[in-house]
Every structure is written in C-alpha cells, then in structure tokens.
Motif scaffolding. Structure first.
Motif, PDB file in Angstrom:
ATOM      1  N   ASN A 155       0.446  -1.333  -0.098  1.00 57.76           N
ATOM      2  CA  ASN A 155       0.008  -0.154  -0.125  1.00 57.76           C
ATOM      3  C   ASN A 155       0.935   1.173   0.060  1.00 57.76           C
ATOM      4  N   LEU A 156       0.545   2.007  -1.062  1.00 65.47           N
ATOM      5  CA  LEU A 156       1.737   3.576  -0.873  1.00 65.47           C
ATOM      6  C   LEU A 156       0.241   4.827  -1.213  1.00 65.47           C
ATOM      7  N   ALA A 157       0.402   5.533  -0.510  1.00 66.87           N
ATOM      8  CA  ALA A 157      -0.525   6.520   0.428  1.00 66.87           C
ATOM      9  C   ALA A 157      -0.366   8.070   0.468  1.00 66.87           C
ATOM     10  N   TYR A 158      -0.831   8.820   0.166  1.00 68.18           N
ATOM     11  CA  TYR A 158      -0.547   9.930   1.107  1.00 68.18           C
ATOM     12  C   TYR A 158      -1.725  10.283   1.759  1.00 68.18           C
ATOM     13  N   GLU A 159      -0.711  10.848   3.266  1.00 68.27           N
ATOM     14  CA  GLU A 159      -1.123  11.549   4.632  1.00 68.27           C
ATOM     15  C   GLU A 159      -0.403  12.892   5.189  1.00 68.27           C
ATOM     16  N   HIS A 160      -1.719  14.017   4.456  1.00 70.37           N
ATOM     17  CA  HIS A 160      -1.367  15.339   4.681  1.00 70.37           C
ATOM     18  C   HIS A 160      -0.398  15.604   6.117  1.00 70.37           C
TER      19      HIS A 160
ATOM     20  N   PRO B 134      -6.203   8.545   4.306  1.00 73.35           N
ATOM     21  CA  PRO B 134      -5.086   9.533   3.277  1.00 73.35           C
ATOM     22  C   PRO B 134      -5.859   9.991   1.644  1.00 73.35           C
ATOM     23  N   THR B 135      -5.147  10.857   1.555  1.00 79.02           N
ATOM     24  CA  THR B 135      -6.193  11.699  -0.211  1.00 79.02           C
ATOM     25  C   THR B 135      -5.526  10.965  -1.255  1.00 79.02           C
ATOM     26  N   GLN B 136      -4.686  10.339  -0.815  1.00 85.23           N
ATOM     27  CA  GLN B 136      -4.576   9.113  -2.032  1.00 85.23           C
ATOM     28  C   GLN B 136      -4.179   7.692  -2.080  1.00 85.23           C
ATOM     29  N   GLU B 137      -4.263   6.916  -2.444  1.00 84.04           N
ATOM     30  CA  GLU B 137      -4.430   5.314  -1.769  1.00 84.04           C
ATOM     31  C   GLU B 137      -4.059   4.195  -3.133  1.00 84.04           C
ATOM     32  N   TYR B 138      -3.176   3.779  -2.676  1.00 82.96           N
ATOM     33  CA  TYR B 138      -3.079   2.633  -3.807  1.00 82.96           C
ATOM     34  C   TYR B 138      -2.701   1.828  -3.105  1.00 82.96           C
TER      35      TYR B 138
END
Length: 122
Positions: free
Chosen positions: A96-101, A107-111
């Motif tokens: 899992n890759l993600a972006y958390e502010h 997460p605002t993005q998650e893969y």
C-alpha cells in the motif's frame, strides 16, 4: 492503478521471504506512506508494517523483531523482509502506498498491490 507485488510463496516454518512492491515513479514520489497489510483466510485485512515519511517504521506486535519494512527508492518500491516465519503468518499480503497530510489522517491518495500469497507450512 495497481502496484506490482511479488515474492510470495510456500516456505517451511522458520524460513524467510522477501516481498517486493513496485510503483510508477509518479505515484512513488507523491506518496508518503509505505505499508504492507495481510489478510488471512476468513479475516479482515490487517496492517503488518508501515513507514510514514521519514519516521521510524511501525509494526504490528506479532511481527516485531521478525519482519522489516524498507523502501527501495531505486525501484520506486517498498519491500518486506520476513524472517522466522510461522504458520500463523500465512496470508495474502498487500502493499500500500498512500498520501496522508498528517500521520493518521484519512489518505487523500491510496494505491494497492494485487496481493501475493504467503504460505507457511511444513
């Protein structure tokens, strides 16, 4: 977009495996969470290990001292070194890759990767 996970297989108790996960460079560079989850038969997906930004990795209690998560900038990926494997580690593992502010925020993005099966059995 799916991440490409690999490295699963059948090993005996006490053995080792290294799981690898590769992402497109654009996704790798714009995410700050690298994680591995597991899902055993009949159970919900659970967090195994994660790295947030430059923070120290965090592990679920059952794998502490046995598993190591580390990034691979050269391959835009994240790996999970699994040692001293136990039958209870048997599961499908997902990267899992993600972006958390901020850490812990939604997460605002998650893969996700497609999952790789790890079976520990003699």
């Amino acid at each position: 977009v799916q991440l490409q996970a690999s490295g699963g297989g059948l090993v005996q108790p006490g053995g080792s495996l290294r799981l690898s996960c590769a992402a497109p460079e654009g996704i790798f560079r714009t995410t700050n969470v690298r994680a591995w989850y597991s899902q055993a038969p009949g159970r919900q997906r659970e967090l195994v290990a994660r790295i947030f930004g430059a923070e120290s990795p965090k592990y679920t209690d059952s794998v502490k001292g046995r598993f190591t998560i580390f990034g691979d900038d050269a391959k835009n990926g994240v790996n999970l070194q699994m040692n001293s494997l136990k039958p209870e580690d048997t599961a499908v593992y997902y990267c899992n890759l993600a972006y958390e502010h901020e850490e812990g925020w939604v997460p605002t993005q998650e893969y996700w990767g497609q999952g790789t099966l790890v079976t520990i059995s003699s």
